[in-house]
Design a protein around this motif. Structure first.
Motif, PDB file in Angstrom:
ATOM      1  N   TYR A 100      -4.322   8.294 -12.924  1.00 29.23           N
ATOM      2  CA  TYR A 100      -3.729   9.276 -12.031  1.00 29.23           C
ATOM      3  C   TYR A 100      -3.883  10.863 -11.753  1.00 29.23           C
ATOM      4  O   TYR A 100      -4.341  11.301 -11.104  1.00 29.23           O
ATOM      5  CB  TYR A 100      -2.237   8.857 -11.867  1.00 29.23           C
ATOM      6  CG  TYR A 100      -1.477   9.600 -10.742  1.00 29.23           C
ATOM      7  CD1 TYR A 100      -1.506   8.938  -9.483  1.00 29.23           C
ATOM      8  CD2 TYR A 100      -0.767  10.820 -11.134  1.00 29.23           C
ATOM      9  CE1 TYR A 100      -0.913   9.596  -8.311  1.00 29.23           C
ATOM     10  CE2 TYR A 100      -0.022  11.491  -9.857  1.00 29.23           C
ATOM     11  CZ  TYR A 100      -0.092  10.917  -8.782  1.00 29.23           C
ATOM     12  OH  TYR A 100       0.589  11.690  -7.493  1.00 29.23           O
ATOM     13  N   TYR A 118       1.601   1.215  -1.227  1.00 26.90           N
ATOM     14  CA  TYR A 118       1.666   2.633  -1.553  1.00 26.90           C
ATOM     15  C   TYR A 118       1.577   3.432  -0.149  1.00 26.90           C
ATOM     16  O   TYR A 118       2.491   4.238  -0.222  1.00 26.90           O
ATOM     17  CB  TYR A 118       0.303   3.008  -2.231  1.00 26.90           C
ATOM     18  CG  TYR A 118       0.350   2.420  -3.913  1.00 26.90           C
ATOM     19  CD1 TYR A 118       1.205   2.896  -4.601  1.00 26.90           C
ATOM     20  CD2 TYR A 118      -0.622   1.445  -4.030  1.00 26.90           C
ATOM     21  CE1 TYR A 118       0.967   2.572  -6.001  1.00 26.90           C
ATOM     22  CE2 TYR A 118      -0.639   0.928  -5.445  1.00 26.90           C
ATOM     23  CZ  TYR A 118       0.653   1.573  -6.338  1.00 26.90           C
ATOM     24  OH  TYR A 118       0.163   1.027  -7.731  1.00 26.90           O
ATOM     25  N   GLU A 156       5.479   3.213   1.024  1.00 27.39           N
ATOM     26  CA  GLU A 156       6.373   4.035   0.149  1.00 27.39           C
ATOM     27  C   GLU A 156       6.102   5.590   0.315  1.00 27.39           C
ATOM     28  O   GLU A 156       7.006   6.369   0.047  1.00 27.39           O
ATOM     29  CB  GLU A 156       6.168   3.630  -0.994  1.00 27.39           C
ATOM     30  CG  GLU A 156       6.756   2.257  -1.493  1.00 27.39           C
ATOM     31  CD  GLU A 156       8.274   2.107  -1.390  1.00 27.39           C
ATOM     32  OE1 GLU A 156       8.961   3.112  -1.581  1.00 27.39           O
ATOM     33  OE2 GLU A 156       8.844   0.987  -1.090  1.00 27.39           O
ATOM     34  N   SER A 157       5.186   5.821   1.043  1.00 24.72           N
ATOM     35  CA  SER A 157       4.584   7.128   0.926  1.00 24.72           C
ATOM     36  C   SER A 157       5.347   8.180   2.073  1.00 24.72           C
ATOM     37  O   SER A 157       5.392   9.131   2.283  1.00 24.72           O
ATOM     38  CB  SER A 157       3.128   7.698   1.174  1.00 24.72           C
ATOM     39  OG  SER A 157       2.643   7.079   2.360  1.00 24.72           O
ATOM     40  N   ASN A 215       3.187   8.591  -4.160  1.00 25.44           N
ATOM     41  CA  ASN A 215       2.944   7.361  -3.544  1.00 25.44           C
ATOM     42  C   ASN A 215       1.719   7.467  -2.839  1.00 25.44           C
ATOM     43  O   ASN A 215       0.829   6.457  -2.497  1.00 25.44           O
ATOM     44  CB  ASN A 215       4.022   6.408  -3.048  1.00 25.44           C
ATOM     45  CG  ASN A 215       4.638   5.764  -4.009  1.00 25.44           C
ATOM     46  OD1 ASN A 215       4.336   4.665  -4.407  1.00 25.44           O
ATOM     47  ND2 ASN A 215       6.016   6.150  -4.132  1.00 25.44           N
ATOM     48  N   ALA A 269      -1.423   7.764  -4.791  1.00 26.43           N
ATOM     49  CA  ALA A 269      -1.524   6.749  -5.406  1.00 26.43           C
ATOM     50  C   ALA A 269      -2.654   5.721  -4.420  1.00 26.43           C
ATOM     51  O   ALA A 269      -3.336   5.136  -4.879  1.00 26.43           O
ATOM     52  CB  ALA A 269      -0.459   5.764  -5.917  1.00 26.43           C
ATOM     53  N   TRP A 270      -1.892   5.691  -3.132  1.00 33.13           N
ATOM     54  CA  TRP A 270      -2.564   5.122  -2.209  1.00 33.13           C
ATOM     55  C   TRP A 270      -4.252   5.481  -1.985  1.00 33.13           C
ATOM     56  O   TRP A 270      -5.310   4.704  -2.053  1.00 33.13           O
ATOM     57  CB  TRP A 270      -1.957   5.415  -0.647  1.00 33.13           C
ATOM     58  CG  TRP A 270      -2.775   4.429   0.385  1.00 33.13           C
ATOM     59  CD1 TRP A 270      -2.968   3.190   0.497  1.00 33.13           C
ATOM     60  CD2 TRP A 270      -3.017   5.158   1.639  1.00 33.13           C
ATOM     61  NE1 TRP A 270      -3.550   2.926   1.787  1.00 33.13           N
ATOM     62  CE2 TRP A 270      -3.695   4.210   2.310  1.00 33.13           C
ATOM     63  CE3 TRP A 270      -3.191   6.252   1.871  1.00 33.13           C
ATOM     64  CZ2 TRP A 270      -4.288   4.423   3.693  1.00 33.13           C
ATOM     65  CZ3 TRP A 270      -3.783   6.913   3.178  1.00 33.13           C
ATOM     66  CH2 TRP A 270      -4.652   5.756   4.129  1.00 33.13           C
ATOM     67  N   CYS A 320      -6.275   4.375  -4.711  1.00 29.96           N
ATOM     68  CA  CYS A 320      -6.661   2.979  -4.723  1.00 29.96           C
ATOM     69  C   CYS A 320      -7.887   3.026  -3.785  1.00 29.96           C
ATOM     70  O   CYS A 320      -8.705   2.153  -4.084  1.00 29.96           O
ATOM     71  CB  CYS A 320      -5.334   2.220  -4.060  1.00 29.96           C
ATOM     72  SG  CYS A 320      -3.941   1.696  -5.324  1.00 29.96           S
ATOM     73  N   PHE A 359       8.017   4.755  -9.333  1.00 32.79           N
ATOM     74  CA  PHE A 359       6.448   4.509  -9.152  1.00 32.79           C
ATOM     75  C   PHE A 359       6.015   2.957  -9.282  1.00 32.79           C
ATOM     76  O   PHE A 359       6.751   2.309  -9.926  1.00 32.79           O
ATOM     77  CB  PHE A 359       5.560   5.412 -10.228  1.00 32.79           C
ATOM     78  CG  PHE A 359       4.362   5.706  -9.836  1.00 32.79           C
ATOM     79  CD1 PHE A 359       4.021   6.911  -8.867  1.00 32.79           C
ATOM     80  CD2 PHE A 359       3.130   4.883 -10.402  1.00 32.79           C
ATOM     81  CE1 PHE A 359       2.741   6.805  -8.577  1.00 32.79           C
ATOM     82  CE2 PHE A 359       1.901   5.270 -10.132  1.00 32.79           C
ATOM     83  CZ  PHE A 359       1.632   6.037  -9.092  1.00 32.79           C
TER      84      PHE A 359
END
Length: 361
Positions: free
Chosen positions: A28, A116, A119-120, A136, A139-140, A143, A288
């Motif tokens: 990350y 993700y 949640e963002s 988040n 994180a998306w 991904c 998270f």
């Protein structure tokens, strides 16, 4: 690969310590640093190659922005806290997320990447938003990068087209629904809601010939260049919602940072601070999520919102070891709603009575 719905795995300080030594952490923060490097000395509005996939992600954010326009805030004049219409907006995003993701990733991966994305935008129950939700979103993007939607050549556009559009969308939601800061540090933090625009923004300004860290005090400079540089856009936003006093009074951390001689020092400090004040804070990282793409097998898998009883993700304790020495402690305010500065400013402009100030001493 077998995809899975991401779950929370960080409950205790021991879980967090394990995460900070994990491949998930390295992956990350490595992605964040890679994006940071990609936008060195680049304006937001500069011409750059923009791939079809990047354009499609921007269109997704445009679609979500349209949801907010379709769902106006409800009458809530007696409260300076989050507007209940946000929950309808959140439900619209959640109910349509599969359709939004379908053109980007294979069907089997949607269950993982969609979590993700949803949640963002903030917390549905608390109607708040903070750096954990921002994480988040990153994180998306990570991904999507791992799934090959993006290539390293897209990094610059991922920040200056996608992330910049996301920040604009979040500002829209913050104004429309008066989102409460999730565990706001108030004057102890950079911004009630965001961190990464300051990091990426300082990288954009790394070798600027004329704009210096102290230039944030020149409102004409901020106004003129806020559309080109994220850092100045953040200062412009803060000035627009905290108009009662100077930046030195209501944002002393930003004032302290402005004394740095170079943007290089600011950017290096931002990276260290992000690691210390976001990724190393249990109240943030307990929210998270981990799946197969951002994999962390340690910690303790937990039920949805299990560790969310206090209503806010407050960080506590002193700032010893912070990259910028503040010499203050965070307020012990769990359970006390923190009104949005946007709402407070709007209340004053509309002549509505202000709520009693929250004591921080």
């Amino acid at each position: 690969m077998t995809y899975q719905r991401p779950v929370k795995r960080i409950i205790t300080k021991e879980d967090l310590d394990e995460f900070l030594q994990s491949d998930a952490y390295k992956t990350y923060i490595g992605y964040i640093e890679r994006l940071n490097d990609a936008v060195r000395d680049c304006k937001i509005d500069t011409d750059m190659p923009v791939s079809e996939k990047v354009q499609h992600v921007v269109k997704i954010l445009d679609t979500v922005s349209g949801y907010a326009r379709d769902i106006p805030a409800v009458e809530n004049s007696k409260s300076r806290f989050g507007n209940p219409a946000f929950r309808d907006f959140y439900d619209r995003v959640e109910n349509n997320v599969d359709t939004l993701m379908e053109p980007l990733v294979e069907k089997e991966a949607i269950v993982e990447v969609s979590k993700y994305f949803v949640e963002s935008f903030g917390n549905r129950r608390r109607i708040d938003y903070g750096t954990g939700h921002e994480a988040n979103f990153m994180a998306w993007l990570l991904c999507l990068d791992k799934l090959g939607v993006f290539t390293p050549e897209d990094d610059k556009a991922v920040v200056l087209r996608i992330f910049a559009r996301y920040i604009a969308l979040m500002r829209q939601l913050q104004f429309e629904y008066w989102l409460e800061p999730a565990g706001s540090h108030g004057v102890w933090g950079l911004d009630d809601y965001h961190f990464l625009p300051f990091m990426f923004g300082s990288s954009q300004l790394l070798n600027h010939k004329y704009i210096r860290p102290k230039s944030i005090h020149d409102r004409d400079t901020v106004e003129e260049f806020s559309k080109s540089y994220m850092y100045l856009a953040c200062i412009h936003f803060i000035n627009s919602v905290k108009t009662s006093a100077s930046l030195r009074w209501h944002s002393p951390m930003l004032d302290d940072i402005s004394a740095c001689k170079t943007w290089i020092k600011v950017n290096q400090g931002m990276i260290k601070m992000y690691k210390a004040e976001v990724l190393s804070k249990l109240p943030i990282m307990q929210h998270f999520f981990f799946g197969s793409l951002i994999s962390f097998e340690g910690g303790s898998p937990q039920a949805e919102d299990m560790a969310d009883d206090c209503g806010h993700a407050h960080a506590h304790g002193n700032n010893e070891g912070d990259v910028y020495a503040l010499g203050q402690e965070y307020p012990d305010c769990c359970g006390i709603p923190i009104p949005s500065a946007i709402a407070a400013t709007a209340s004053k402009r509309n002549g509505a009575p202000s709520a009693r100030p929250i004591p921080f001493d």
